[in-house]
Design a protein around this motif. Structure first.
Motif, PDB file in Angstrom:
ATOM      1  N   PRO A 352      21.066  42.392  12.653  1.00 12.49           N
ATOM      2  CA  PRO A 352      19.812  42.300  11.901  1.00 12.49           C
ATOM      3  C   PRO A 352      19.338  43.701  11.512  1.00 12.49           C
ATOM      4  N   PRO A 353      18.243  43.808  10.760  1.00 13.86           N
ATOM      5  CA  PRO A 353      17.865  45.095  10.176  1.00 13.86           C
ATOM      6  C   PRO A 353      17.400  46.215  11.100  1.00 13.86           C
ATOM      7  N   GLY A 360      23.254  50.907  16.815  1.00 14.71           N
ATOM      8  CA  GLY A 360      23.925  50.494  18.035  1.00 14.71           C
ATOM      9  C   GLY A 360      25.230  49.776  17.741  1.00 14.71           C
ATOM     10  N   GLY A 361      25.248  49.038  16.624  1.00 17.61           N
ATOM     11  CA  GLY A 361      26.464  48.349  16.223  1.00 17.61           C
ATOM     12  C   GLY A 361      27.614  49.296  15.962  1.00 17.61           C
ATOM     13  N   GLU A 362      27.318  50.424  15.368  1.00 21.27           N
ATOM     14  CA  GLU A 362      28.373  51.411  15.098  1.00 21.27           C
ATOM     15  C   GLU A 362      29.008  51.898  16.399  1.00 21.27           C
ATOM     16  N   VAL A 363      28.156  52.133  17.399  1.00 20.47           N
ATOM     17  CA  VAL A 363      28.662  52.616  18.690  1.00 20.47           C
ATOM     18  C   VAL A 363      29.513  51.544  19.365  1.00 20.47           C
ATOM     19  N   ILE A 364      29.025  50.314  19.358  1.00 20.82           N
ATOM     20  CA  ILE A 364      29.724  49.238  20.057  1.00 20.82           C
ATOM     21  C   ILE A 364      31.037  48.860  19.364  1.00 20.82           C
ATOM     22  N   VAL A 365      31.080  48.910  18.053  1.00 27.55           N
ATOM     23  CA  VAL A 365      32.346  48.663  17.331  1.00 27.55           C
ATOM     24  C   VAL A 365      33.423  49.623  17.824  1.00 27.55           C
ATOM     25  N   ALA A 366      33.062  50.896  17.947  1.00 29.49           N
ATOM     26  CA  ALA A 366      34.026  51.903  18.410  1.00 29.49           C
ATOM     27  C   ALA A 366      34.440  51.661  19.855  1.00 29.49           C
ATOM     28  N   GLN A 367      33.499  51.232  20.692  1.00 29.93           N
ATOM     29  CA  GLN A 367      33.823  51.005  22.094  1.00 29.93           C
ATOM     30  C   GLN A 367      34.702  49.774  22.286  1.00 29.93           C
ATOM     31  N   LEU A 368      34.415  48.696  21.563  1.00 30.57           N
ATOM     32  CA  LEU A 368      35.231  47.485  21.684  1.00 30.57           C
ATOM     33  C   LEU A 368      36.646  47.717  21.170  1.00 30.57           C
ATOM     34  N   ALA A 369      36.771  48.583  20.186  1.00 29.59           N
ATOM     35  CA  ALA A 369      38.100  48.870  19.636  1.00 29.59           C
ATOM     36  C   ALA A 369      39.035  49.443  20.698  1.00 29.59           C
ATOM     37  N   LYS A 370      38.477  50.127  21.695  1.00 34.98           N
ATOM     38  CA  LYS A 370      39.302  50.751  22.735  1.00 34.98           C
ATOM     39  C   LYS A 370      39.976  49.729  23.642  1.00 34.98           C
ATOM     40  N   ILE A 371      39.468  48.475  23.642  1.00 33.85           N
ATOM     41  CA  ILE A 371      40.116  47.446  24.472  1.00 33.85           C
ATOM     42  C   ILE A 371      40.826  46.398  23.596  1.00 33.85           C
ATOM     43  N   THR A 374      38.474  43.876  17.639  1.00 33.88           N
ATOM     44  CA  THR A 374      38.024  44.321  16.328  1.00 33.88           C
ATOM     45  C   THR A 374      36.734  43.590  15.986  1.00 33.88           C
ATOM     46  N   ALA A 375      35.631  44.307  15.984  1.00 34.04           N
ATOM     47  CA  ALA A 375      34.335  43.703  15.676  1.00 34.04           C
ATOM     48  C   ALA A 375      34.057  43.861  14.187  1.00 34.04           C
ATOM     49  N   LYS A 376      34.016  42.752  13.486  1.00 31.51           N
ATOM     50  CA  LYS A 376      33.771  42.752  12.038  1.00 31.51           C
ATOM     51  C   LYS A 376      32.265  42.644  11.800  1.00 31.51           C
ATOM     52  N   VAL A 377      31.679  43.721  11.303  1.00 32.33           N
ATOM     53  CA  VAL A 377      30.230  43.794  11.153  1.00 32.33           C
ATOM     54  C   VAL A 377      29.747  42.973   9.967  1.00 32.33           C
ATOM     55  N   GLN A 378      28.679  42.213  10.208  1.00 29.65           N
ATOM     56  CA  GLN A 378      27.979  41.473   9.156  1.00 29.65           C
ATOM     57  C   GLN A 378      26.512  41.891   9.202  1.00 29.65           C
ATOM     58  N   ASN A 379      26.089  42.743   8.284  1.00 25.91           N
ATOM     59  CA  ASN A 379      24.686  43.136   8.206  1.00 25.91           C
ATOM     60  C   ASN A 379      23.896  42.043   7.497  1.00 25.91           C
ATOM     61  N   LEU A 398      29.138  37.755  18.210  1.00 27.27           N
ATOM     62  CA  LEU A 398      28.324  38.758  18.880  1.00 27.27           C
ATOM     63  C   LEU A 398      27.161  39.146  17.983  1.00 27.27           C
ATOM     64  N   THR A 399      26.048  39.552  18.576  1.00 30.74           N
ATOM     65  CA  THR A 399      24.921  40.069  17.804  1.00 30.74           C
ATOM     66  C   THR A 399      24.108  40.990  18.697  1.00 30.74           C
TER      67      THR A 399
END
Length: 495
Positions: A352-353, A360-371, A374-379, A398-399
């Motif tokens: 959400p906006p 925070g989404g940017e940080v978590i996308v990078a962290q999940l990628a390490k395991i 692949t988190a596909k972001v939907q703004n 996820l949200t």
């Protein structure tokens, strides 16, 4: 809405130049900044916290009032009596109170408001609180007795929340656009997408005592524009402003900066009802992939405290559960392998906006990628999030969201709630919490509840936000802490 460090763009400057320069133009007026525009103005029908930020205690009032320190004091109820078993509450109502349309406030309106909130067609997000009322009895015009089906130690607090505002029967259905209440202010103008202006209600019982006669809420979602509006003086106060400007605010001699504690929980919500997220090992892997301190730094500019369950430091019964699913990339990978997950695993991440979600989404996308996730972001816009993630089909994985309600553990007893958690043992435990009057015993049970949720990794809990409020020096009455989201205009004044 991302909190990237970037210069003000021409469109942002253009937007600011078209905003009316109300700030401190009059000593009886105030301009408040808000990140999100409310989707409507009726907190009994909409879930957005932004609704209460405008109308709660300002236009619409409650029987009790929650204060900055979390204490509860009289508002529309002058006093009350509570039975020893914590089931029966007798409220003695304030006399001579009228709604802004001239209709009287009395026990009948209280009965109407609460039965409406519990009704079959009710969309009140706290409907369960009202459905748990066994009866609402009118004794006389100024006395109402509420008998709850079960003991509820937090009942007086609930009666001060935005979802418990007293609505007038004739105008209740149009409160979303034309709110009618007993409060000190009425709606003056709503310029959609820009601002909402409130003005003193002529019928308010203490109108002459109000120092602020007009208040304008300006909606500024972009973090850079928020900072610019504060520094330029275009707003007098910005509660819960983006923290990225905190250093500049503190260094400015014309400004005051408050850092407030909160009862909010910022979380990475997980759809427990969808495969493979219905496997606790997958949910635990997601939790262990997240470095909470890095998220706090990236999403909250360092203003936050790590949490491991749906409870925060400072709340009665809090226990530290951050060690249940600690940051451990290798253990997270092993859990995914144990659950039979072939990586890369693609999951949707709905954002959400608010800046904390997008950044925070940017940080978590990078962290999940390490395991290997692949988190596909939907703004999405706020209305979309409410309709399709919080409500509707719930077709998300996820949200990121911040739950600001102080007492909301009951949401984990609702299988239909948007994260789809269904654990009969938790329901049984929560029922015991609700019916335990002894504080020490209740706190012990609250600790057990926190531990159970952490063990089940229902969500990936991130942090307790610390809110930054900035204002011109001389503006008095701002809340120091924020157990709930309100902007109590009646408390404000220029010193």
């Amino acid at each position: 809405m991302k909190r990237r460090d970037f210069a003000l763009t021409l469109p942002v400057l253009a937007t600011l130049s078209h905003l009316p320069a109300f700030a401190q133009s009059r000593r009886d007026a105030v301009v408040m900044g808000m990140t999100l525009e409310p989707p409507g103005l009726d907190p009994t029908t909409g879930a957005a916290a932004a609704i209460g930020e405008v109308v709660h205690y300002n236009i619409l009032e409650t029987l009790t009032k929650i204060n900055s320190d979390g204490s509860v004091t009289p508002l529309l109820a002058e006093r009350w009596e509570v039975s020893p078993d914590l089931r029966t509450y007798t409220f003695y109502l304030r006399k001579g109170v009228k709604f802004s349309d001239g209709e009287p406030f009395n026990a009948a309106t209280v009965k109407y408001a609460f039965e409406r909130a519990a009704g079959e067609k009710s969309t009140n997000k706290d409907k369960r609180n009202f459905s748990s009322m066994e009866s609402v009895r009118v004794i006389d015009d100024h006395t109402v007795v509420i008998i709850n089906k079960e003991p509820d130690p937090d009942f007086l607090f609930y009666m001060g929340q935005a979802t418990a505002v007293i609505v007038e029967p004739k105008s209740a259905d149009t409160n979303a656009t034309k709110p009618v209440g007993t409060g000190p202010y009425v709606l003056g103008n709503w310029a959609k997408g820009s601002s909402i202006t409130l003005q003193v209600s002529p019928s308010y019982r203490a109108a002459k005592a109000l120092k602020i006669r007009r208040a304008t809420f300006r909606f500024i979602s972009d973090p850079a524009a928020q900072v610019a509006a504060v520094l330029s003086g275009d707003v007098d106060a910005f509660p819960r402003v983006t923290p990225r400007g905190a250093a500049q605010f503190k260094a400015n001699p014309r400004l005051q900066t408050l850092v407030s504690g909160s009862r909010a929980k910022t979380v990475l919500a997980i759809n427990n009802a969808k495969k493979p997220l219905n496997d606790v090992r997958v949910r635990r892997a997601i939790s262990m992939a997240i470095d909470r301190k890095a998220v706090i730094s990236g999403a909250g500019d360092g203003f936050g405290v790590p949490i491991g369950s749906h409870y925060v430091p400072g709340a009665a019964g809090y226990i530290d559960t951050t060690g249940v699913n600690p940051y451990n990339v290798e253990k997270a990978k092993a859990l995914l392998k144990e659950a039979g997950i072939t990586t890369p695993l693609e999951l949707s991440l709905v954002l959400p906006p608010p800046p904390y979600a997008r950044q925070g989404g940017e940080v978590i996308v990078a962290q999940l990628a390490k395991i290997g996730i692949t988190a596909k972001v939907q703004n999405v816009e706020w209305a979309q999030w409410l309709a399709n993630t919080y409500g509707g089909p719930k077709n998300y994985d996820l949200t990121i969201i911040s739950h600001v309600e102080p007492f909301d553990l009951d949401n984990f007893t609702k299988p239909e709630y948007y994260w789809g958690y269904n654990n009969p043992k938790f329901k049984e435990l929560y029922a015991r919490i609700k019916t335990t009057a002894n504080p020490a015993e209740r706190n012990q049970l609250l600790g057990e509840a926190q531990k159970m949720l952490a063990d089940d990794a229902v969500l990936a809990w991130l942090y307790q936000p610390q809110w930054v409020t900035v204002a011109r020096k001389g503006l008095q009455g701002l809340w120091k802490d924020m157990p709930i989201f309100v902007n109590d205009l009646s408390a404000l004044g220029w010193g």
